[in-house]
Design a protein around this motif. Structure first.
Motif, PDB file in Angstrom:
ATOM      1  N   TRP A 262      31.838   8.798  38.646  1.00  0.00           N
ATOM      2  CA  TRP A 262      32.936   8.711  39.615  1.00  0.00           C
ATOM      3  C   TRP A 262      33.352   7.268  39.842  1.00  0.00           C
ATOM      4  O   TRP A 262      34.535   6.961  39.972  1.00  0.00           O
ATOM      5  N   ALA A 263      32.381   6.374  39.900  1.00  0.00           N
ATOM      6  CA  ALA A 263      32.689   4.957  40.107  1.00  0.00           C
ATOM      7  C   ALA A 263      33.511   4.409  38.936  1.00  0.00           C
ATOM      8  O   ALA A 263      34.483   3.672  39.137  1.00  0.00           O
ATOM      9  N   LEU A 264      33.147   4.776  37.731  1.00  0.00           N
ATOM     10  CA  LEU A 264      33.910   4.319  36.562  1.00  0.00           C
ATOM     11  C   LEU A 264      35.306   4.922  36.538  1.00  0.00           C
ATOM     12  O   LEU A 264      36.281   4.234  36.241  1.00  0.00           O
ATOM     13  N   ASN A 265      35.416   6.191  36.854  1.00  0.00           N
ATOM     14  CA  ASN A 265      36.722   6.857  36.833  1.00  0.00           C
ATOM     15  C   ASN A 265      37.618   6.443  37.986  1.00  0.00           C
ATOM     16  O   ASN A 265      38.845   6.531  37.878  1.00  0.00           O
ATOM     17  N   THR A 266      37.040   5.985  39.080  1.00  0.00           N
ATOM     18  CA  THR A 266      37.844   5.518  40.207  1.00  0.00           C
ATOM     19  C   THR A 266      38.764   4.396  39.778  1.00  0.00           C
ATOM     20  O   THR A 266      39.919   4.320  40.198  1.00  0.00           O
ATOM     21  N   PHE A 267      38.267   3.517  38.920  1.00  0.00           N
ATOM     22  CA  PHE A 267      39.093   2.440  38.386  1.00  0.00           C
ATOM     23  C   PHE A 267      40.295   3.013  37.637  1.00  0.00           C
ATOM     24  O   PHE A 267      41.430   2.586  37.828  1.00  0.00           O
ATOM     25  N   VAL A 268      40.055   3.990  36.782  1.00  0.00           N
ATOM     26  CA  VAL A 268      41.119   4.581  35.969  1.00  0.00           C
ATOM     27  C   VAL A 268      42.153   5.258  36.857  1.00  0.00           C
ATOM     28  O   VAL A 268      43.359   5.131  36.630  1.00  0.00           O
ATOM     29  N   TYR A 269      41.696   5.959  37.892  1.00  0.00           N
ATOM     30  CA  TYR A 269      42.631   6.645  38.784  1.00  0.00           C
ATOM     31  C   TYR A 269      43.524   5.655  39.530  1.00  0.00           C
ATOM     32  O   TYR A 269      44.734   5.837  39.622  1.00  0.00           O
ATOM     33  N   SER A 270      42.925   4.606  40.086  1.00  0.00           N
ATOM     34  CA  SER A 270      43.742   3.640  40.824  1.00  0.00           C
ATOM     35  C   SER A 270      44.636   2.848  39.876  1.00  0.00           C
ATOM     36  O   SER A 270      45.778   2.538  40.213  1.00  0.00           O
ATOM     37  N   TYR A 271      44.141   2.548  38.686  1.00  0.00           N
ATOM     38  CA  TYR A 271      44.963   1.854  37.689  1.00  0.00           C
ATOM     39  C   TYR A 271      46.171   2.716  37.321  1.00  0.00           C
ATOM     40  O   TYR A 271      47.295   2.243  37.273  1.00  0.00           O
ATOM     41  N   GLY A 272      45.927   3.993  37.074  1.00  0.00           N
ATOM     42  CA  GLY A 272      47.011   4.904  36.722  1.00  0.00           C
ATOM     43  C   GLY A 272      48.018   5.092  37.848  1.00  0.00           C
ATOM     44  O   GLY A 272      49.214   5.235  37.613  1.00  0.00           O
ATOM     45  N   PHE A 273      47.543   5.091  39.078  1.00  0.00           N
ATOM     46  CA  PHE A 273      48.434   5.247  40.219  1.00  0.00           C
ATOM     47  C   PHE A 273      49.324   4.014  40.400  1.00  0.00           C
ATOM     48  O   PHE A 273      50.523   4.131  40.658  1.00  0.00           O
ATOM     49  N   PHE A 274      48.753   2.818  40.281  1.00  0.00           N
ATOM     50  CA  PHE A 274      49.496   1.592  40.553  1.00  0.00           C
ATOM     51  C   PHE A 274      50.255   1.040  39.350  1.00  0.00           C
ATOM     52  O   PHE A 274      51.089   0.153  39.507  1.00  0.00           O
ATOM     53  N   GLU A 275      50.006   1.530  38.152  1.00  0.00           N
ATOM     54  CA  GLU A 275      50.685   1.013  36.968  1.00  0.00           C
ATOM     55  C   GLU A 275      52.208   1.194  37.015  1.00  0.00           C
ATOM     56  O   GLU A 275      52.937   0.247  36.713  1.00  0.00           O
ATOM     57  N   PRO A 276      52.736   2.365  37.372  1.00  0.00           N
ATOM     58  CA  PRO A 276      54.201   2.477  37.459  1.00  0.00           C
ATOM     59  C   PRO A 276      54.804   1.533  38.502  1.00  0.00           C
ATOM     60  O   PRO A 276      55.878   0.970  38.285  1.00  0.00           O
ATOM     61  N   ILE A 277      54.105   1.345  39.609  1.00  0.00           N
ATOM     62  CA  ILE A 277      54.587   0.417  40.633  1.00  0.00           C
ATOM     63  C   ILE A 277      54.614  -1.002  40.077  1.00  0.00           C
ATOM     64  O   ILE A 277      55.573  -1.750  40.281  1.00  0.00           O
ATOM     65  N   SER A 278      53.578  -1.347  39.333  1.00  0.00           N
ATOM     66  CA  SER A 278      53.507  -2.670  38.715  1.00  0.00           C
ATOM     67  C   SER A 278      54.637  -2.868  37.706  1.00  0.00           C
ATOM     68  O   SER A 278      55.217  -3.952  37.613  1.00  0.00           O
ATOM     69  N   SER A 279      54.977  -1.823  36.972  1.00  0.00           N
ATOM     70  CA  SER A 279      56.071  -1.918  36.000  1.00  0.00           C
ATOM     71  C   SER A 279      57.405  -2.181  36.687  1.00  0.00           C
ATOM     72  O   SER A 279      58.206  -3.000  36.227  1.00  0.00           O
TER      73      SER A 279
ATOM     74  N   LEU B  64      38.273   0.820  43.274  1.00  0.00           N
ATOM     75  CA  LEU B  64      39.650   1.131  43.662  1.00  0.00           C
ATOM     76  C   LEU B  64      40.501  -0.139  43.693  1.00  0.00           C
ATOM     77  O   LEU B  64      41.602  -0.183  43.142  1.00  0.00           O
ATOM     78  N   PHE B  65      39.979  -1.176  44.331  1.00  0.00           N
ATOM     79  CA  PHE B  65      40.717  -2.431  44.427  1.00  0.00           C
ATOM     80  C   PHE B  65      40.866  -3.083  43.064  1.00  0.00           C
ATOM     81  O   PHE B  65      41.923  -3.631  42.736  1.00  0.00           O
ATOM     82  N   LEU B  66      39.829  -3.012  42.250  1.00  0.00           N
ATOM     83  CA  LEU B  66      39.887  -3.595  40.911  1.00  0.00           C
ATOM     84  C   LEU B  66      40.961  -2.928  40.057  1.00  0.00           C
ATOM     85  O   LEU B  66      41.723  -3.603  39.358  1.00  0.00           O
ATOM     86  N   GLY B  67      41.066  -1.617  40.138  1.00  0.00           N
ATOM     87  CA  GLY B  67      42.104  -0.907  39.390  1.00  0.00           C
ATOM     88  C   GLY B  67      43.495  -1.289  39.847  1.00  0.00           C
ATOM     89  O   GLY B  67      44.404  -1.479  39.042  1.00  0.00           O
ATOM     90  N   ALA B  68      43.666  -1.422  41.157  1.00  0.00           N
ATOM     91  CA  ALA B  68      44.974  -1.815  41.689  1.00  0.00           C
ATOM     92  C   ALA B  68      45.307  -3.254  41.317  1.00  0.00           C
ATOM     93  O   ALA B  68      46.448  -3.571  40.968  1.00  0.00           O
ATOM     94  N   ALA B  69      44.320  -4.135  41.371  1.00  0.00           N
ATOM     95  CA  ALA B  69      44.576  -5.550  41.095  1.00  0.00           C
ATOM     96  C   ALA B  69      44.838  -5.812  39.617  1.00  0.00           C
ATOM     97  O   ALA B  69      45.553  -6.745  39.265  1.00  0.00           O
ATOM     98  N   GLN B  70      44.265  -5.004  38.753  1.00  0.00           N
ATOM     99  CA  GLN B  70      44.376  -5.258  37.316  1.00  0.00           C
ATOM    100  C   GLN B  70      45.600  -4.608  36.677  1.00  0.00           C
ATOM    101  O   GLN B  70      45.883  -4.862  35.509  1.00  0.00           O
ATOM    102  N   THR B  71      46.342  -3.800  37.405  1.00  0.00           N
ATOM    103  CA  THR B  71      47.467  -3.100  36.796  1.00  0.00           C
ATOM    104  C   THR B  71      48.438  -4.054  36.132  1.00  0.00           C
ATOM    105  O   THR B  71      48.832  -5.056  36.700  1.00  0.00           O
ATOM    106  N   GLY B  72      48.758  -3.724  34.936  1.00  0.00           N
ATOM    107  CA  GLY B  72      49.769  -4.477  34.218  1.00  0.00           C
ATOM    108  C   GLY B  72      49.301  -5.733  33.534  1.00  0.00           C
ATOM    109  O   GLY B  72      50.091  -6.433  32.914  1.00  0.00           O
ATOM    110  N   PHE B  73      48.008  -6.063  33.620  1.00  0.00           N
ATOM    111  CA  PHE B  73      47.568  -7.322  33.031  1.00  0.00           C
ATOM    112  C   PHE B  73      47.790  -7.349  31.524  1.00  0.00           C
ATOM    113  O   PHE B  73      48.434  -8.240  31.000  1.00  0.00           O
ATOM    114  N   ARG B  74      47.247  -6.363  30.824  1.00  0.00           N
ATOM    115  CA  ARG B  74      47.362  -6.390  29.368  1.00  0.00           C
ATOM    116  C   ARG B  74      48.809  -6.201  28.918  1.00  0.00           C
ATOM    117  O   ARG B  74      49.305  -6.906  28.052  1.00  0.00           O
TER     118      ARG B  74
END
Length: 137
Positions: free
Chosen positions: A10-27, A68-78
């Protein structure tokens, strides 16, 4: 941390979920600002805050909040790294920016390879200075 395999998953997937949620906003925000300005937002939030907080996580709830915060903060980096050489999205691509993009494209797998080796070595520091191996990372 004494987490179970299910909790760790769950801890590993939490990153993916928050990354996926914030990626469109980052775009959308990347289109509003230039890629270089958006990268400037990502780096302090991701590099300084998340990496420093990782060592002080003491329980499962803290780990989930960090991921959760790491996924949100990393959105769009690559994705934005390839746009970084261009001052704005409307700038035409020139040979110099293609070379920089090529270097960035090569740097990702190389950094992954070296970070894996470094992570393995740091894992042997477990117990040194009363820190677990993962806290050294």
């Amino acid at each position: 941390l004494s987490v179970t395999l299910t909790q760790w998953t769950w801890a590993l997937n939490t990153f993916v979920y928050s990354y996926g949620f914030f990626e469109p906003i980052s775009s959308v925000l990347t289109k509003k600002f230039t890629p270089s300005k958006w990268q400037g937002r990502i780096m302090p939030g991701w590099g300084e805050n998340c990496d420093n907080v990782t060592a002080v996580v003491k329980n499962y709830s803290g780990l989930i909040a960090l991921r959760l915060f790491l996924g949100a903060a990393q959105t769009g980096f690559r994705e934005r790294s390839f746009l970084f050489p261009c001052p704005s999205p409307s700038t035409s691509i020139n040979p110099r920016s293609n070379k920089i993009r090529g270097l960035i494209y090569i740097a990702f797998p190389l950094s992954s390879a070296f970070s894996g080796l470094l992570g393995n070595a740091i894992g042997y520091a477990d117990g040194s200075l009363n820190l677990y191996g993962w806290q050294w990372l």
